[in-house]
Enzyme design. Sequence first.
Site, PDB file in Angstrom:
ATOM      1  N   LYS A 157     -14.803  17.913  -4.326  1.00 31.26           N
ATOM      2  CA  LYS A 157     -14.133  17.049  -3.856  1.00 31.26           C
ATOM      3  C   LYS A 157     -13.614  16.176  -4.970  1.00 31.26           C
ATOM      4  CE  LYS A 157     -12.176  14.692  -0.065  1.00 31.26           C
ATOM      5  NZ  LYS A 157     -11.694  15.116   1.191  1.00 31.26           N
ATOM      6  N   SER A 228     -10.819  19.918  -2.536  1.00 28.71           N
ATOM      7  CA  SER A 228      -9.978  19.013  -1.601  1.00 28.71           C
ATOM      8  C   SER A 228     -10.021  17.844  -2.757  1.00 28.71           C
ATOM      9  CB  SER A 228     -11.041  18.649  -0.519  1.00 28.71           C
ATOM     10  OG  SER A 228     -10.500  17.590   0.287  1.00 28.71           O
ATOM     11  N   GLY A 353      -8.260  31.514  -4.667  1.00 27.68           N
ATOM     12  CA  GLY A 353      -7.849  32.607  -4.008  1.00 27.68           C
ATOM     13  C   GLY A 353      -6.486  32.936  -3.726  1.00 27.68           C
TER      14      GLY A 353
END
Lengths: 367, 367, 367, 367
Positions: A157, A228, A353
Site C-alpha cells: 500500500k 494499492s 500480472g
Amino acid sequence: MFDSKIVPILLSSPDDVSGLERMIDSGEINPHDIKGLNISHEGDSYARAFSQVAYATMLAKKLDSTVEEVLRTMPMQGIAGVAGFMTPHIAVFVRSEVEGKEGKEKRMVVAGANTREFLPEEAGTMAQLEGVAETVRALMKEAQISDPKDVHFVFVKGPWPTWDQRADAQKRGKKTVSDDENVIGQYSRSASALGVALALGEVKAEDLSQEAFMTTRETLYSNIAHCSSGGERKSCSITLVGNTTKSVSKSIVGHGLLEDGLDTDGVKRILKDMGFKFNCCPTKKDQARIEYAFLKPKTAEVSEIRGYRHTMNTDTWLAPYWWLVEKAGPHALVGSVLGTTLFEVATGFEHQGPPGKPGLAVIAKAG
Amino acid sequence: MFDSKIVPILLSSPDDVSGLERMIDSGEINPHDIKGLNISHEGDSYARAFSQVAYATMLAKKLDSTVEEVLRTMPMQGIAGVAGFMTPHIAVFVRSEVEGKEGKEKRMVVAGANTREFLPEEAGTMAQLEGVAETVRALMKEAQISDPKDVHFVFVKGPWPTWDQRADAQKRGKKTVSDDENVIGQYSRSASALGVALALGEVKAEDLSQEAFMTTRETLYSNIAHCSSGGERKSCSITLVGNTTKSVSKSIVGHGLLEDGLDTDGVKRILKDMGFKFNCCPTKKDQARIEYAFLKPKTAEVSEIRGYRHTMNTDTWLAPYWWLVEKAGPHALVGSVLGTTLFEVATGFEHQGPPGKPGLAVIAKAG
Amino acid sequence: MFDSKIVPILLSSPDDVSGLERMIDSGEINPHDIKGLNISHEGDSYARAFSQVAYATMLAKKLDSTVEEVLRTMPMQGIAGVAGFMTPHIAVFVRSEVEGKEGKEKRMVVAGANTREFLPEEAGTMAQLEGVAETVRALMKEAQISDPKDVHFVFVKGPWPTWDQRADAQKRGKKTVSDDENVIGQYSRSASALGVALALGEVKAEDLSQEAFMTTRETLYSNIAHCSSGGERKSCSITLVGNTTKSVSKSIVGHGLLEDGLDTDGVKRILKDMGFKFNCCPTKKDQARIEYAFLKPKTAEVSEIRGYRHTMNTDTWLAPYWWLVEKAGPHALVGSVLGTTLFEVATGFEHQGPPGKPGLAVIAKAG
Amino acid sequence: MFDSKIVPILLSSPDDVSGLERMIDSGEINPHDIKGLNISHEGDSYARAFSQVAYATMLAKKLDSTVEEVLRTMPMQGIAGVAGFMTPHIAVFVRSEVEGKEGKEKRMVVAGANTREFLPEEAGTMAQLEGVAETVRALMKEAQISDPKDVHFVFVKGPWPTWDQRADAQKRGKKTVSDDENVIGQYSRSASALGVALALGEVKAEDLSQEAFMTTRETLYSNIAHCSSGGERKSCSITLVGNTTKSVSKSIVGHGLLEDGLDTDGVKRILKDMGFKFNCCPTKKDQARIEYAFLKPKTAEVSEIRGYRHTMNTDTWLAPYWWLVEKAGPHALVGSVLGTTLFEVATGFEHQGPPGKPGLAVIAKAG
C-alpha cells in the site's frame, strides 16, 4: 524456527478493534508477533485513515508504544471497498519464534515492514520503486526465504498524494509525477509493483525507468505483487507471505493466475498445485483446509469477458466505481470454490500480472 | 402445434436495434412471431424508455404498425443495470404455429401480453394484482398450458408512477398507495408477484388484500414470478415461459431456488431436475445445451450471507445502488456453472420467493 | 427583416414534447421558424438521446418531414444535468421573416445549423474546428450580422465518440485523438470553442493547431462560445444569438464575464452594459424585462474561490459529478439578480473564456 | 461577565487539527474556554468520526484529559458534506469569564454540552426529546439567558443507530423506532428539534408525543433548532448561541427565516433586524462586520421553487445526494449577500421551521 499464521477477524465498522483486542487480551495473539494488518472495510478513503488510527491507538496500549510509533512502523493496509458478498474484516499477519528443527517441508512464513516515507514528488517514481525493492529483499531475508519462487504474495500500500500534499510540493518548487490525481495513483502502484518484481527477479533492472511506468504494463509485471495506494500513506506498507523450511507453521501458501474473472478451473488448479487432491471439485474436507486468500480482480482493466463487453468502465451510473464493482463477481466465484467468502479482494492492476488475468494467493492448512 | 425459442442478441447501446433488425430482414425471425422482448442494458431509467421507443420504431416498420400500437401491445421489459460481468443484450421471445403432432414430451412455449393501463392511484393495489392474474391465466391458455406446474418463469414489468403521474392523481383528488416513491415501487412489485402467485395457485385468494402487501412477503410469494417496475410503464408487461406437449420446440425450461447467492450446488440441482446427467460439474457438452437463463438475486434483501454481514445496503458509497451491485456476484457464480454470461439478472424481491433465496429459470436444448 | 425570440417551455420529463406541441398547434410558434432547441433535462446521457428522438418525432409530423431528417438538420442540444434550483425546460430559438424597415437600433436575431457529421477519428481535431468555424460564419451571414462584436452567444454541442464508435474507428485502422474518453471529450469541446473563436476573430488562425488544444486554454479562448459534447452527436449542433439592425425583435442580447461564481456585481454590470438603468439592484420592473440567460459556470475548473478551496473535484462522494454540482451555486446567484431561475446552465470550460471566470449571456426585452 | 466568540478555522482534511492547535499554543484560544466545535468537512460519515477522534486526541493533550473524556464531554458536531462553494472548516465556540459590568446592550454568548447517551431504542423517542429539552434549559441558565427570545441558534447532533447498534438492541429484545434506517434518522432529528422547541417555548408540552414526530412537522417546529444526526453519536451534542447583557463580547447574533432558497431580501432583512443600516445592499463595511453564519437550506423538503419543480429528489444521478446538493445554491446566494463563503450549511428539515423556508443565524460585530 518460525511459527506463522494469518488470522481473519470480522469488523462491525471500520474502527471496530474489539475482535483483535479480545484475542490479544486472551493471549491468543501476542501483540509483538503481529507483522502486519490488512484491513478490509466499508466507507471511503477517510474510513481507511480512521480505521488505522483506531488500530494504532489500541495497539499502542498493548505494545506500550505510542500511536505515532505504531502508525510509523506497523504495516497497516487499508482496503476500502467491500462489494457484493464481501464482508468487512481484518487479516492479522502473525509470526513468532518457536523451538523446532528445520525439516524438508516448506511451511508458511509472514513478514512486514514500512519503507521510509516518500515526499509527494517521489510518489510514483524510481525512488519509490527502489525503496519497495529494498524492503522486499529485507523482508525475504527476515523471513529466511532465499528463493524468490517461495514468495507467493506481497501486498504494497503506497502513497497517493492528496491535493494538500501536492500543494506542499508545489510550494517547495517540486513537481509531482503528474498533475492528474488518477495518473499519480497509477504511477504509485506501478512503482510498487515493479519494485516487487525487481526484488523477486520477475523483471530486469535495465528494463526499468520512469518512462516504463504504465507504458510497459502489458509485458513488465509481477505476478506476486498486489498494489494499492492511498492518501493516508506516505511510506509504502508491505506484507509478504511465502513458504520456508525454517517455519513450523501449520499453513502453506500457494498462488497462481486465473484466465479471467470466471475461471473456476484456475482456482482448482492453484489448489492442486498446493497439493490438494480432488477430482472435479474440492470436497467439504478440502474446503475446511482453506484459511484465507488474496484476490486481485484485474477484470475492469479489459473491456470484455469471454467475448462479451461489460460496462464496468462505461455505465452512466457505476463507471466511477468500477474498482468497487469489479470485486463482486470474482469474489463470489472464487468464494464458491474455496467454500468461504472471508478473504481479501483488492483492486490494482498496474504491472501486476498480465492484463485481464486475476491473481490469487491461497493460504491453507498443510495437507 | 407451437415452435418456440428465446434468442439473445447483443446490444452496443440501449437503442441498438440492428441485431434484431438483421435477423428479421434475413428471415431468421418473423416479426409477427415475437411475443416479447426483455431488454437488459446500461444507463438509467430514461435509457429504458429510450430503448423501448427505438425497438417500437423499428418493429412498427416490420409489422406495418405504428410506434404507439407496438408500445401498447408488445411486451417490452426494460432492465436497466448490467453490473459486473453482465453484458447488454435483448432476449427475444419467439413463438410460431407449425405443423406437427402432439407427443408425450413437454417442450418450451412462450407467451406475452400487456395488461390494461393502470392509473397512478391503481399502481400497487389489488386492481393491479387482479389485472396481472387475469393476464397470466390468459397467457397460460394461449400457451396451451393447463397445469400451473408447467409454468417455470413469468416476468412482470409494472408501473412505478413518477412524480408527474403522482401529481396528476393528486390533481384529480386521488391518492397513490404511498407518498414515498420507494414504497410505491415495492407495492407495485408486490401486486405483480402476488398476481402471478394467484394465477398459478401459489397463494389463495382469501389471503390476499392491500394490507398483505409487503407485510406477508416472507410467507406469501411466487417462486415463478420475477417482478420489476418502472416509470416508463402504465400497464404491466408480462412474458411467460413454460413447457407443454403442444410444442415441438427444441428447448425446455426448468427452474428452482438457490439456497443463497453462492449456491453452486443449487444451480446444478436445477440442471439435473431438467434431465441433465453429470457427476460433479456440467461438462462442456452439457454447457453447450444451455441457451438462456433468468436469475433473480434476492441477496440484498437479507443483510448476511453464510453468517457474514455484507454491506450492500449500508456502504456509504454504493448503498443507493444495492439493486445494481447485488447482481454481480450471483451472475458470475451462476454463469460459471452454466458456462455463459449471456443471461438476464433482474432485481426485485417482494413476494418473489423466500427471503434471501435467488430464483433461477434455465432454458436448454432438450436432451 | 427578421423577428426573433427565445421561448422557454417547462418539461415534465426528458421526452415531454407537449408544451411545444401545444404552441405549434395553437399557432404561437410556426414550426418552420424553429432554428434550434436547447433541451435542459434530468437524467443521464441516454436521456439526452431519448429527448431528442421525442422532439424529432413530434417535429417531423409538424414539418411533414421524417425523424431522421429532423435529427440531421435541426440543431438540438441536449443538456443533461439540472442541479439545485434548476428546472427541466427547453429553449426554442424562433426566427421569422417579417415586413419592416431597417432602423438604427440593433435587435436580437437567432440562427442555427448542424455541421457535417464527423468520423470518430475526426472528433476533437482541426477538422472539427474548421467545420465549426465555417458553420458559425455561415450563421452570421444568415443572421445578417457582419461585425463579430454583435454575436453574444454561440452554443456548440459536438461529438464525444462512445466506445463502440471508437471501436469502429479502430476496426478501420484509424486512431481517435486519445484512448482516454475524458480526453476525447475535452478535445472535442476545445475544437468547438476554438472554431467559434476563429470565426469571431477572437484568436488567429496561425496560433491554432492540434497541439494547441488544451495546452493553450488559458490564453486562447472564446468568450462567446459555450461548448458541450455528447455521445449522441456526430455533427456539431450550433445555435447563435446576436443583435442586428435587420431585426425587429422585441428582444436584445448582451453578454459578459463574471469575476467568479459569486460575482453579483458582474451580473449587474452586464445588465447595465445592455442599457438597464438601476442604482444598486435591478428593480422588479427591470427583472420583468429579463427573458432568458445562458450561463457557463467555470468554477470547478479552478480549485479555489475567493481564497478558500472547494471540494468539487476532490470530495469522496461527489467528485465524479463535479460538472453537475458546479452548476447549482452560480445558478442560484445569477437567478437571484435576474429574478428568474428559468435559464440554461451548461458546463464546459475548455478554451471558453479565462479560467475560473463564468460567462453569461442575457436576453431581455429592449428598453 | 462573559466574553464569547466564534472562530472559524480552515481545514486541509477532516483530521487537520493544526489550525486550532496553533491558536491554542499561541495563547489566542484557551482550550478550557472551548464550549463546542462544529466541524464541516468533506468525506463520508466515517470522516466525521475520524475528524472527531483527531480533535479529541489533540484537545486531550491540551486539556490534560483523555481522548474518551473529551469525546464524552465536548460538543463536537461533524457536518460531512461541503458542496459547491463551501469550504471545509471548523467553527470554535469560545467563552471566557472576564471582568466587566453588566450594561444594557445584549451581546453574544455561547454554551455547549452533551446530553446523556441514549440507547439505540431510545433514539428518536420522547426520551431523546426530553433529554435535549433539559440540556437546552441548562445551557440557557449557564449562558445567563432568561428570555428564550434571546436564543438565536441551537445546533443538535443526535444519534442515528447504525446496523450494529440496531442489532444490539434486537439482541436485548428491544425495538428501535423503525426498521427503516432513514426513518430512524428522521425521528432522531424530530426529537432533537422538538426538544429545542419545547425548551424555548415554541411548542407546548401537551402537543408532543411519539405520534407527533414527522406527522405534525408542518405545524409544530422550532425556528431556532438546526438538527443533524449521525452514527458516530450516542448522546446529543448541543451548542447554543444567544445574546445577553451579561456578555461583553464584541459580537451579536441574530436570526430569521428566508422565504425560499433564493430570498436575497430575506438575508438583508435579518441583517437589518440586527441593526445593520444600509439602503439596498450591505456595503463592504457592513460585510466586514459579518463573522459567521449558520444556514439550514430546507429546499429539498419541497419539490418546487418559485413555481418551478427542481429535481433534487428525483434525478437519476443525484437524488441519493439531495442533502448535499441542496446546500450549494442557498450557500452561494447567502454568501453573496454576506460577502463571505466561510460559514456552516447543515441539512436537516424535520420540525425545524416551516416547510421550504431556510433558517439563517448570523454572527456579526456589534455596530
